[in-house]
Design an enzyme around this catalytic site. Structure first.
Site, PDB file in Angstrom:
ATOM      1  N   ASP A 151      90.927  25.401  42.538  1.00  0.00           N
ATOM      2  CA  ASP A 151      91.473  25.901  41.267  1.00  0.00           C
ATOM      3  C   ASP A 151      91.748  24.740  40.308  1.00  0.00           C
ATOM      4  OD1 ASP A 151      91.458  28.497  42.377  1.00  0.00           O
ATOM      5  OD2 ASP A 151      93.334  28.061  43.410  1.00  0.00           O
ATOM      6  N   HIS A 180      96.124  31.527  45.341  1.00  0.00           N
ATOM      7  CA  HIS A 180      94.678  31.312  45.240  1.00  0.00           C
ATOM      8  C   HIS A 180      93.940  32.645  45.204  1.00  0.00           C
ATOM      9  CE1 HIS A 180      90.749  29.548  45.548  1.00  0.00           C
ATOM     10  NE2 HIS A 180      90.492  30.246  46.640  1.00  0.00           N
TER      11      HIS A 180
HETATM   12  C1  LMR Z   1      86.814  30.752  45.466  1.00  0.00           C
HETATM   13  O1  LMR Z   1      87.838  30.526  44.839  1.00  0.00           O
HETATM   14  O2  LMR Z   1      85.693  30.668  44.952  1.00  0.00           O
HETATM   15  C2  LMR Z   1      86.912  31.075  46.927  1.00  0.00           C
HETATM   16  O3  LMR Z   1      88.230  31.392  47.234  1.00  0.00           O
HETATM   17  C3  LMR Z   1      85.977  32.125  47.410  1.00  0.00           C
HETATM   18  C4  LMR Z   1      86.204  33.505  46.822  1.00  0.00           C
HETATM   19  O4  LMR Z   1      86.160  34.482  47.576  1.00  0.00           O
HETATM   20  O5  LMR Z   1      86.383  33.616  45.607  1.00  0.00           O
END
Ligand code: LMR
Length: 325
Positions: A151, A180
């Site tokens: 992120d 997240h």
């Molecule tokens: C991301 O941020 O790309 C990962 O956590 C994978 C997802 O499933 O998005």
């Protein structure tokens, strides 16, 4: 002597991560574990001319235990990935019990290791990891991290893309707090260094792109999964930060952590009303040294923070519910 254990090493994040580890020359031993292919990947990596000895294990013959034995750092990427139309929460059913079982073994074999959880949904899987360690009586919050570095990487990258020209993403430092997944990811552009000057509409779209960057990849891969190489890159950046801290440097990175267990974290947890949260963490020789205060945020970020906390509370409760069964 530094040993790293990569759990889920034959997966599409685990394999590039294992390459980055081997190529870095930062490790003496790299142990790979997966339900298939890990020994073959280890042999393949052993043809690279860096010093690390690479071993690969499968579930038979106590493979997980052998992988974890003596590990200083463990990175868990095991589990299934998203397909189009799925949220990270849709992965919970499959990945949650995997994480519980892996952390039961970590508790028994290498409770002193610094553990990094990449497996989604991180907002819930980290809670499961913490509870498994707690149940075994070996939970040390300063050594358990949900990896949210992607992120932070996206927040810099997408700002540079929006600014155009020759902007180098790595010149921008943008804190990202929360969790997240989707609205729980909160990039704090008001604190960006150097400032990211964009009109309100463009800024809103950049924030949205950071929050839903994972979906952009899921859609683009058309059923073949989610982020892999950029996640491996981000995971490796976090591992490197942990190693730097372990070697005595003062280093900070964002991570999703159990706030009440970190110096400075209890105050943040009380203020926000959540125990698990992503903040900037100072890393040292034994893991997290302290959770750093969030600092002053804008009015819009305050609104987004409320939304993030609401969603996070549900994600945390989901993790706790599995562990109370
Ligand atoms: C991301 O941020 O790309 C990962 O956590 C994978 C997802 O499933 O998005």
């Amino acid at each position: 002597m530094v040993k790293i254990a990569l759990i889920g090493a034959a997966g599409q994040i685990g394999t590039p991560l294992s390459l980055l580890c081997k190529a870095s020359d930062l490790f003496d031993e790299i142990c790979l574990y997966d339900v298939v292919h890990a020994p073959g990947i280890a042999t393949d990596l052993m043809h690279i001319d860096t010093k690390a000895k690479v071993h690969g294990y499968l579930p038979d013959k106590s493979g997980l235990k052998k992988t974890l034995d003596g590990a200083d750092i463990v990175v868990v990427t095991a589990g299934i990935a998203r397909k189009p139309g799925m949220t990270r929460d849709d992965l919970f059913k499959t990945n949650a019990s995997l994480i519980r079982d892996i952390f039961n073994e970590i508790a028994a074999t290498c409770p002193q290791a610094m553990c990094c959880v990449v497996t989604n949904p991180v907002n819930s899987t980290l809670v499961i990891a913490a509870e498994a360690l707690k149940k075994a009586g070996v939970f040390e919050p300063t050594r358990l991290f949900g990896v949210t570095t992607l992120d932070v990487v996206r927040a810099s990258t997408f700002a540079a893309h929006a600014l155009g020209g020759n902007a180098d993403p790595r010149d921008f430092k943008v804190p990202v707090i929360g969790g997240h997944s989707g609205a729980t990811i909160l990039p704090l552009y008001s604190q960006a260094k150097p400032p990211v000057n964009l009109d309100d509409e463009t800024m809103a779209s950049v924030i949205n792109r950071v929050q839903f960057g994972g979906d952009e990849i899921v859609k683009s891969k058309q059923g073949a999964g989610s982020a892999t190489t950029c996640m491996a890159y981000a995971g490796f950046r976090f591992v490197k930060a942990i190693l730097e801290g372990k070697n005595g440097a003062t280093v900070t990175e964002e991570a999703y952590v159990y706030l009440p267990g970190l110096p400075g974290g209890k105050e943040i947890a009380t203020e926000l009303g959540v125990d698990f949260f992503t903040v900037k963490v100072q890393l040292g020789q034994k893991g997290a040294v302290r959770a750093l205060p969030i600092g002053k945020i804008s009015e819009n970020e305050t609104k987004l923070l409320h939304v993030a906390i609401r969603e996070l509370k549900t994600n945390i409760a989901t993790g706790l519910s599995l562990m109370s069964e």
